[in-house]
Write a protein that holds these residues in place. Structure first.
Motif, PDB file in Angstrom:
ATOM      1  N   ALA A 388       0.831  -1.206   0.000  1.00  0.00           N
ATOM      2  CA  ALA A 388       0.000   0.000   0.000  1.00  0.00           C
ATOM      3  C   ALA A 388       0.862   1.251   0.000  1.00  0.00           C
ATOM      4  N   GLU A 389       0.388   2.286  -0.690  1.00  0.00           N
ATOM      5  CA  GLU A 389       1.120   3.543  -0.785  1.00  0.00           C
ATOM      6  C   GLU A 389       1.105   4.317   0.524  1.00  0.00           C
ATOM      7  N   ARG A 390       0.184   3.998   1.384  1.00  0.00           N
ATOM      8  CA  ARG A 390       0.097   4.624   2.709  1.00  0.00           C
ATOM      9  C   ARG A 390      -0.586   3.628   3.636  1.00  0.00           C
ATOM     10  N   PRO A 391      -0.468   3.793   4.967  1.00  0.00           N
ATOM     11  CA  PRO A 391      -1.215   2.919   5.872  1.00  0.00           C
ATOM     12  C   PRO A 391      -2.716   3.029   5.622  1.00  0.00           C
ATOM     13  N   LEU A 392      -3.366   1.898   5.586  1.00  0.00           N
ATOM     14  CA  LEU A 392      -4.793   1.842   5.285  1.00  0.00           C
ATOM     15  C   LEU A 392      -5.613   1.768   6.567  1.00  0.00           C
ATOM     16  N   THR A 393      -6.807   2.338   6.514  1.00  0.00           N
ATOM     17  CA  THR A 393      -7.680   2.290   7.680  1.00  0.00           C
ATOM     18  C   THR A 393      -8.336   0.920   7.788  1.00  0.00           C
ATOM     19  N   VAL A 394      -8.881   0.643   8.957  1.00  0.00           N
ATOM     20  CA  VAL A 394      -9.596  -0.622   9.169  1.00  0.00           C
ATOM     21  C   VAL A 394     -10.744  -0.741   8.176  1.00  0.00           C
ATOM     22  N   ALA A 395     -11.480   0.359   7.964  1.00  0.00           N
ATOM     23  CA  ALA A 395     -12.613   0.329   7.035  1.00  0.00           C
ATOM     24  C   ALA A 395     -12.149   0.042   5.613  1.00  0.00           C
ATOM     25  N   ASN A 513     -17.988   7.942  -0.129  1.00  0.00           N
ATOM     26  CA  ASN A 513     -17.535   6.867  -1.016  1.00  0.00           C
ATOM     27  C   ASN A 513     -16.191   6.340  -0.542  1.00  0.00           C
ATOM     28  N   LEU A 514     -16.261   5.408   0.369  1.00  0.00           N
ATOM     29  CA  LEU A 514     -15.080   4.822   0.983  1.00  0.00           C
ATOM     30  C   LEU A 514     -14.116   4.286  -0.063  1.00  0.00           C
ATOM     31  N   PHE A 515     -12.838   4.561   0.119  1.00  0.00           N
ATOM     32  CA  PHE A 515     -11.733   4.026  -0.672  1.00  0.00           C
ATOM     33  C   PHE A 515     -11.574   4.685  -2.032  1.00  0.00           C
ATOM     34  N   LEU A 516     -12.475   5.601  -2.415  1.00  0.00           N
ATOM     35  CA  LEU A 516     -12.383   6.209  -3.743  1.00  0.00           C
ATOM     36  C   LEU A 516     -11.115   7.041  -3.878  1.00  0.00           C
ATOM     37  N   GLU A 517     -10.748   7.777  -2.842  1.00  0.00           N
ATOM     38  CA  GLU A 517      -9.546   8.597  -2.937  1.00  0.00           C
ATOM     39  C   GLU A 517      -8.325   7.733  -3.201  1.00  0.00           C
ATOM     40  N   TYR A 518      -8.204   6.625  -2.473  1.00  0.00           N
ATOM     41  CA  TYR A 518      -7.033   5.771  -2.664  1.00  0.00           C
ATOM     42  C   TYR A 518      -7.027   5.148  -4.055  1.00  0.00           C
ATOM     43  N   SER A 519      -8.154   4.586  -4.475  1.00  0.00           N
ATOM     44  CA  SER A 519      -8.183   3.892  -5.763  1.00  0.00           C
ATOM     45  C   SER A 519      -7.944   4.853  -6.921  1.00  0.00           C
ATOM     46  N   ALA A 520      -8.522   6.064  -6.853  1.00  0.00           N
ATOM     47  CA  ALA A 520      -8.354   7.029  -7.947  1.00  0.00           C
ATOM     48  C   ALA A 520      -6.915   7.507  -8.056  1.00  0.00           C
ATOM     49  N   LYS A 521      -6.257   7.733  -6.945  1.00  0.00           N
ATOM     50  CA  LYS A 521      -4.916   8.316  -6.949  1.00  0.00           C
ATOM     51  C   LYS A 521      -3.808   7.288  -7.145  1.00  0.00           C
ATOM     52  N   ASN A 522      -4.087   6.004  -6.881  1.00  0.00           N
ATOM     53  CA  ASN A 522      -2.985   5.039  -6.821  1.00  0.00           C
ATOM     54  C   ASN A 522      -3.103   3.842  -7.757  1.00  0.00           C
ATOM     55  N   TRP A 523      -4.232   3.693  -8.465  1.00  0.00           N
ATOM     56  CA  TRP A 523      -4.374   2.496  -9.301  1.00  0.00           C
ATOM     57  C   TRP A 523      -3.262   2.400 -10.334  1.00  0.00           C
ATOM     58  N   ALA A 524      -2.901   3.523 -10.944  1.00  0.00           N
ATOM     59  CA  ALA A 524      -1.892   3.492 -12.008  1.00  0.00           C
ATOM     60  C   ALA A 524      -0.512   3.142 -11.452  1.00  0.00           C
ATOM     61  N   THR A 525      -0.190   3.652 -10.268  1.00  0.00           N
ATOM     62  CA  THR A 525       1.088   3.324  -9.634  1.00  0.00           C
ATOM     63  C   THR A 525       1.200   1.830  -9.409  1.00  0.00           C
ATOM     64  N   HIS A 526       0.130   1.223  -8.871  1.00  0.00           N
ATOM     65  CA  HIS A 526       0.143  -0.222  -8.628  1.00  0.00           C
ATOM     66  C   HIS A 526       0.161  -0.999  -9.942  1.00  0.00           C
ATOM     67  N   PHE A 527      -0.519  -0.488 -10.953  1.00  0.00           N
ATOM     68  CA  PHE A 527      -0.536  -1.176 -12.244  1.00  0.00           C
ATOM     69  C   PHE A 527       0.881  -1.289 -12.811  1.00  0.00           C
TER      70      PHE A 527
END
Length: 819
Positions: A388-395, A513-527
């Motif tokens: 993960a690009e940053r520590p993730l929350t429990v949710a 919208n839980l997790f949208l910020e992470y997925s939008a900003k980081n999907w390409a990095t992980h790809f």
């Protein structure tokens, strides 16, 4: 004039531009312009307190880089009776009791308790008028906690918070000079270090103690630069250290790279070193005794849980003490492993476990993970945490663990309350992970080194065939798992039917919208870090890049929300694929009959080639240069098909080559030049590709493009570009030039400086930027006109006020020969 006496200067400028000055005592400065129709008042004084509280508050807010107390408190408290040998060590006592500047390096192997010790010292050093302790704990799992700049910012924040008088006018002025408003890190490392040393020299600064924990987890380039500054300060040729009592205590692993950083200090015997494992028999015995105290404390805590008899307790103590080279971490892991087993094993089984204790930290990790109730889920969770690009929350963890490709909305997710997610995490990972402040972390830095092959920068031990979990998480596969989850999430129906539209506030939309910020900003990095073949994921990627869909525009707005530029309007799918480096989609788009390869967005008028060049995707650049697929049948249909325009210009007049040079992508530069890109093209501010490579410090590109150019012409290029960027209100380039070390006191043929230019063109933001960078307010051109006189003469009242607030001398504004 007596010190501290207030001066009021009234400058009258008539309609014809003539003027005169009046000086009298009072409470401020008043400038009346335009025949007396407009007036502004500026308070200033010769006293030591000319900066208002707002300046101090702004500086403190800027310095508060991370939640440093919470990050420190993630570490355990020391057990009473431990750390005593360290406090009595002659090096520590000498460092602690000295009344001069000194440094102590505490070298510690993994698991030896360096962070617990650092926390104990940070919490235990009393703060008083004569002593001010500050601290920063580096940590690998937070990007902002790997920064030496952030470390110095936090140290300064603590110092000024403890004693506000140390934030003097002189230091405030330095902050104003150094501050870079558009930068993620508003101050450079050397600038922050200079302020720290200056603050420590304050009249009532007393003893300044700085504790830096886990320096090895700092980014390599910043760690090396910080170590160099520290060594220079404590060096034999620096007289400043004699006038200040500034002490550093630094902990780290005993890596060669750290030793090399401190080599100059070590060679000159100016650096005291304590190794937490001990260097002599006496030290080793003292450390072993303290670990025994730690063992007794921990065993007493689990005795009731395990229902141990006195005999079993003594057996456990003997077994623990019999293991050679034991560390605090090993003891913690071993006892946690035994304690957790009480729910699954009988008393006889626990006694058997006691007689078969793990002999190393790696064995302890293996045994903890071997108790997992679901190995598949355990691996998935660990893959997510380590990559993960940053520590993730429990949710967020709960959502990611429940995500499947077929799920298209939040409602069909197996949503669990956070408390149940926490229990699930404990069930599948046992004690391998920990939850702090609703975020999920690995138990210890060594846990990541155990799981990820090649992660450890130290010497790797030979892997045992029994350690099945060791090096079991390939990074490419970890990134694959997260990338898939992110993309599946971005395909949720809600983002299509209820998009982020119009003037909606991004932060409000993200809360719903839980997790949208992470997925939008980081999907390409992980790809790009994954082992995914684009062809096997093409359908999903095509869907999220489809600009005709609302979901694409939704995540793109979230992605762009933290940018310092406005989001482009009317992106095409080809532009998005080029921007994010999606080769297969670019190929597919180039195969369309009606593709417009040179289409530009509506805001910046930039083409797909421009975006790909800026982000360094040389394979995409090559495809775009080649142009649409040109098989025989395609050639029949498109007899005039060709590649992208190499020198297409945007609204600033910049070409793809300019952007590649600006960001330092040599392979892209080479491909563009080979395709015929102009290396001498100029934009609206007369910038060239060489200019941009030069202003951002990419010397290898400068050398590539300036073959045959006289070396002494580079300063001329930089000067002309700076003055032109100011004239054309191009703050981005002005800032890049200043950040790269451009001389802000260069002059033109009339002796006008960049500050003269900014005032002349009434550019408030660039004037402020130059002032913050230390521009000379008293510089006079060939007609003895200062920037302040120009501002008043032009009726630029706000700029005049800004100049006065930054130290411009009102008494010299009437020197111009023109009047």
């Amino acid at each position: 004039m007596p010190r501290g006496e207030n001066i009021v200067t009234t400058q009258h400028i008539g309609p014809s531009g003539t003027g005169h000055q009046n000086h009298h005592s009072g409470q401020g400065t008043q400038i009346v312009t335009g025949g007396g129709n407009v007036k502004i008042s500026i308070k200033h004084s010769g006293s030591d307190n000319k900066y208002d509280e707002a300046s101090r508050v702004h500086i403190l807010k800027t310095l508060y880089a991370v939640e440093y107390p919470e990050r420190k408190d993630r570490n355990d408290n020391r057990i009473p009776g431990t750390c005593e040998w360290f406090k009595n060590h002659h090096h520590f006592k000498q460092w602690r009791e000295s009344d001069y500047s000194s440094m102590l390096w505490v070298s510690a192997d993994p698991g030896c308790g360096k962070s617990v010790l650092a926390k104990y010292l940070a919490d235990g050093l009393e703060t008083n008028e004569g002593r001010r302790p500050c601290y920063f704990f580096f940590k690998d799992d937070y990007e902002d906690q790997r920064s030496a700049k952030n470390a110095l910012r936090c140290l300064l924040y603590q110092l000024f918070e403890q004693n506000g008088n140390l934030l003097s006018d002189k230091i405030i002025k330095l902050f104003k000079t150094y501050e870079k408003p558009l930068a993620a890190s508003p101050y450079e490392l050397g600038e922050l270090w200079s302020i720290l040393v200056l603050a420590a020299q304050g009249e009532d600064s007393g003893e300044t103690i700085c504790i830096l924990d886990a320096l090895d987890e700092c980014r390599d380039n910043e760690r090396h630069s910080l170590a160099k500054l520290i060594c220079e300060f404590y060096g034999p040729n620096n007289d400043t250290k004699k006038r200040v009592n500034l002490k550093f205590l630094i902990t780290s692993r005993p890596y060669d790279k750290i030793k090399r950083d401190f080599e100059s200090a070590l060679d000159a015997d100016r650096l005291s070193v304590i190794h937490l494992k001990g260097e002599g028999d006496k030290e080793a015995q003292m450390i072993a005794k303290e670990i025994d105290i730690f063992i007794e404390n921990r065993v007493s805590h689990i005795q009731t849980n395990l229902s141990l008899t006195h005999l079993e307790q003594q057996q456990l103590l003997r077994r623990l003490r019999a293991v050679p080279n034991r560390t605090y971490l090993w003891v913690c892991l071993t006892l946690k492993w035994i304690d957790a087993a009480r729910y699954k094993f009988s008393q006889a089984d626990i006694r058997k476990m006691i007689s078969n204790l793990p002999q190393s930290v790696d064995e302890a990790y293996q045994k903890i993970l071997a108790n997992s109730t679901d190995e598949t889920q355990t691996k998935k969770l660990l893959h997510i945490i380590v990559a993960a690009e940053r520590p993730l929350t429990v949710a967020e963890i709960g959502l990611m663990m429940a995500m499947r490709q077929q799920i298209k909305c939040y409602e069909t997710l197996d949503h669990r309350p956070d408390e149940r997610v926490k229990q699930d995490i404990r069930d599948i990972c046992g004690l391998f992970v920990t939850i702090y402040d609703e975020k999920v972390y690995l138990l210890h830095q060594t846990a990541k080194e155990f799981l990820v092959p090649g992660h450890n920068t130290g010497v790797q031990a030979k892997q045992s065939s029994q350690l099945t979990w060791k090096s079991s998480l390939l990074p490419s596969h970890s990134h694959r798992i997260i990338c898939e989850i992110c993309v599946w999430h971005l395909l949720f129906t809600k983002f299509e039917t209820q998009p982020l539209a119009g003037e909606a506030i991004v932060a409000d939309y993200l809360r719903d919208n839980l997790f949208l910020e992470y997925s939008a900003k980081n999907w390409a990095t992980h790809f790009h870090a994954s082992d995914i073949k684009e062809s096997e994921f093409i359908q999903s990627l095509r869907q999220i890049c489809d600009v005709t869909s609302n979901r694409c525009l939704t995540w793109l707005k979230v992605y762009w929300a933290d940018m310092q530029t406005e989001i482009p309007l009317h992106f095409t799918t080809l532009m998005i694929a080029s921007y994010f480096g999606l080769k297969e989609i670019v190929k597919s788009e180039l195969g369309l009959r009606d593709i417009s390869i040179d289409a530009v967005d509506y805001r910046y008028q930039r083409s797909a080639l421009s975006w790909a060049s800026e982000n360094g995707f040389d394979s995409i650049v090559e495809l775009l240069i080649r142009g649409p697929n040109t098989s025989f049948w395609n050639y029949v249909k498109w007899p005039f098909s060709k590649g992208a325009k190499i020198d297409a210009r945007d609204i600033y007049g910049r070409t793809p080559l300019s952007y590649a040079c600006l960001n330092g992508y040599l392979p892209v530069v080479q491909k563009l030049v080979e395709a015929g890109a102009s290396v001498t093209s100029t934009d609206k501010i007369h910038g060239t590709p060489i200019s941009y490579a030069l202003c951002t410090g990419h010397t290898e590109i400068v050398d590539e493009l300036s073959k045959g150019t006289r070396a002494d012409s580079r300063d001329d290029i930089r000067r002309e570009l700076l003055l032109s960027a100011i004239k054309h209100d191009d703050k981005l380039i002005v800032k890049r030039l200043i950040d790269s070390g451009a001389n802000i006191e260069v002059v033109d043929s009339y002796n006008a400086t960049p500050l003269h230019y900014a005032v002349k063109y009434e550019n408030m933001s660039i004037t402020r930027l130059l002032l913050l960078s230390g521009a000379n307010t008293e510089a006079a051109d060939t007609e003895n006109m200062t920037p302040l006189y120009s501002a008043i003469n032009n009726g630029s009242l706000k700029i005049a006020q800004l100049l006065l607030e930054n130290g411009a001398n009102i008494e010299v504004v009437g020197m111009s020969k023109r009047y």
